[in-house]
Scaffold this motif. Structure first.
Motif, PDB file in Angstrom:
ATOM      1  N   PHE A  35      13.476 -14.265 -11.649  1.00  0.00           N
ATOM      2  CA  PHE A  35      12.424 -13.411 -12.181  1.00  0.00           C
ATOM      3  C   PHE A  35      11.986 -12.400 -11.139  1.00  0.00           C
ATOM      4  O   PHE A  35      11.943 -12.706  -9.947  1.00  0.00           O
ATOM      5  CB  PHE A  35      11.205 -14.270 -12.569  1.00  0.00           C
ATOM      6  N   GLU A  36      11.626 -11.212 -11.581  1.00  0.00           N
ATOM      7  CA  GLU A  36      11.009 -10.213 -10.718  1.00  0.00           C
ATOM      8  C   GLU A  36       9.503 -10.478 -10.768  1.00  0.00           C
ATOM      9  O   GLU A  36       8.897 -10.479 -11.850  1.00  0.00           O
ATOM     10  CB  GLU A  36      11.315  -8.801 -11.222  1.00  0.00           C
ATOM     11  N   VAL A  37       8.918 -10.710  -9.600  1.00  0.00           N
ATOM     12  CA  VAL A  37       7.514 -11.117  -9.530  1.00  0.00           C
ATOM     13  C   VAL A  37       6.746 -10.141  -8.641  1.00  0.00           C
ATOM     14  O   VAL A  37       7.243  -9.721  -7.592  1.00  0.00           O
ATOM     15  CB  VAL A  37       7.390 -12.548  -8.953  1.00  0.00           C
ATOM     16  N   GLU A  38       5.542  -9.789  -9.079  1.00  0.00           N
ATOM     17  CA  GLU A  38       4.640  -8.997  -8.236  1.00  0.00           C
ATOM     18  C   GLU A  38       3.433  -9.849  -7.885  1.00  0.00           C
ATOM     19  O   GLU A  38       2.804 -10.438  -8.766  1.00  0.00           O
ATOM     20  CB  GLU A  38       4.176  -7.727  -8.945  1.00  0.00           C
ATOM     21  N   ILE A  39       3.123  -9.881  -6.598  1.00  0.00           N
ATOM     22  CA  ILE A  39       1.933 -10.561  -6.094  1.00  0.00           C
ATOM     23  C   ILE A  39       1.057  -9.498  -5.448  1.00  0.00           C
ATOM     24  O   ILE A  39       1.530  -8.738  -4.597  1.00  0.00           O
ATOM     25  CB  ILE A  39       2.304 -11.647  -5.066  1.00  0.00           C
ATOM     26  N   SER A  40      -0.205  -9.443  -5.870  1.00  0.00           N
ATOM     27  CA  SER A  40      -1.149  -8.442  -5.347  1.00  0.00           C
ATOM     28  C   SER A  40      -2.367  -9.137  -4.760  1.00  0.00           C
ATOM     29  O   SER A  40      -2.691 -10.268  -5.134  1.00  0.00           O
ATOM     30  CB  SER A  40      -1.609  -7.508  -6.469  1.00  0.00           C
ATOM     31  N   ASP A  41      -3.062  -8.430  -3.868  1.00  0.00           N
ATOM     32  CA  ASP A  41      -4.312  -8.972  -3.342  1.00  0.00           C
ATOM     33  C   ASP A  41      -5.447  -8.656  -4.327  1.00  0.00           C
ATOM     34  O   ASP A  41      -5.228  -8.065  -5.387  1.00  0.00           O
ATOM     35  CB  ASP A  41      -4.601  -8.460  -1.926  1.00  0.00           C
ATOM     36  N   ARG A  42      -6.659  -9.021  -3.974  1.00  0.00           N
ATOM     37  CA  ARG A  42      -7.806  -8.829  -4.875  1.00  0.00           C
ATOM     38  C   ARG A  42      -8.135  -7.375  -5.123  1.00  0.00           C
ATOM     39  O   ARG A  42      -8.835  -7.036  -6.073  1.00  0.00           O
ATOM     40  CB  ARG A  42      -9.020  -9.557  -4.311  1.00  0.00           C
ATOM     41  N   ASN A  43      -7.642  -6.486  -4.267  1.00  0.00           N
ATOM     42  CA  ASN A  43      -7.868  -5.051  -4.439  1.00  0.00           C
ATOM     43  C   ASN A  43      -6.743  -4.366  -5.188  1.00  0.00           C
ATOM     44  O   ASN A  43      -6.738  -3.147  -5.324  1.00  0.00           O
ATOM     45  CB  ASN A  43      -8.059  -4.388  -3.075  1.00  0.00           C
ATOM     46  N   GLY A  50       9.512  -8.644  -5.746  1.00  0.00           N
ATOM     47  CA  GLY A  50      10.907  -8.999  -5.591  1.00  0.00           C
ATOM     48  C   GLY A  50      11.298 -10.154  -6.490  1.00  0.00           C
ATOM     49  O   GLY A  50      10.492 -10.676  -7.259  1.00  0.00           O
ATOM     50  N   ALA A  51      12.555 -10.547  -6.368  1.00  0.00           N
ATOM     51  CA  ALA A  51      13.115 -11.606  -7.203  1.00  0.00           C
ATOM     52  C   ALA A  51      12.836 -12.973  -6.584  1.00  0.00           C
ATOM     53  O   ALA A  51      12.966 -13.159  -5.379  1.00  0.00           O
ATOM     54  CB  ALA A  51      14.610 -11.407  -7.368  1.00  0.00           C
ATOM     55  N   LEU A  52      12.431 -13.900  -7.440  1.00  0.00           N
ATOM     56  CA  LEU A  52      12.225 -15.287  -7.038  1.00  0.00           C
ATOM     57  C   LEU A  52      12.852 -16.197  -8.083  1.00  0.00           C
ATOM     58  O   LEU A  52      12.915 -15.851  -9.264  1.00  0.00           O
ATOM     59  CB  LEU A  52      10.739 -15.615  -6.927  1.00  0.00           C
ATOM     60  N   SER A  53      13.253 -17.371  -7.642  1.00  0.00           N
ATOM     61  CA  SER A  53      13.800 -18.339  -8.587  1.00  0.00           C
ATOM     62  C   SER A  53      12.689 -19.212  -9.150  1.00  0.00           C
ATOM     63  O   SER A  53      11.589 -19.312  -8.588  1.00  0.00           O
ATOM     64  CB  SER A  53      14.872 -19.204  -7.924  1.00  0.00           C
ATOM     65  N   ARG A  54      12.988 -19.853 -10.233  1.00  0.00           N
ATOM     66  CA  ARG A  54      12.057 -20.741 -10.925  1.00  0.00           C
ATOM     67  C   ARG A  54      11.520 -21.835  -9.999  1.00  0.00           C
ATOM     68  O   ARG A  54      10.391 -22.297 -10.159  1.00  0.00           O
ATOM     69  CB  ARG A  54      12.782 -21.358 -12.125  1.00  0.00           C
ATOM     70  N   ASP A  55      12.313 -22.234  -8.995  1.00  0.00           N
ATOM     71  CA  ASP A  55      11.915 -23.301  -8.068  1.00  0.00           C
ATOM     72  C   ASP A  55      10.628 -22.984  -7.322  1.00  0.00           C
ATOM     73  O   ASP A  55       9.952 -23.898  -6.847  1.00  0.00           O
ATOM     74  CB  ASP A  55      13.016 -23.548  -7.028  1.00  0.00           C
TER      75      ASP A  55
END
Length: 61
Positions: A35-43, A50-55
């Protein structure tokens, strides 16, 4: 897991600067395990995109 699901990181990924507990969203589903995942801070500043696996992910309800 599907597109736009909110997810939690379940283990540290130091080489990507991600720690257990970070929250993000699935932006793209590549297959049943990647999966392509976005992680953002509170702002709203992107900390990781980037890509991460289900694990490394769990869906947050």
């Amino acid at each position: 897991m599907k597109q736009f699901d909110k997810v939690r990181i379940v283990q540290d990924i130091p080489e990507k600067g991600i720690t257990k507990g970070h929250l993000g969203y699935i932006l793209e589903v590549y297959d049943d395990n990647h999966f392509e995942v976005e992680i953002s801070d509170r702002n709203g500043i992107t900390l990781f995109l980037g890509a991460l696996s289900r694990d490394f992910l769990e869906v947050v309800i």
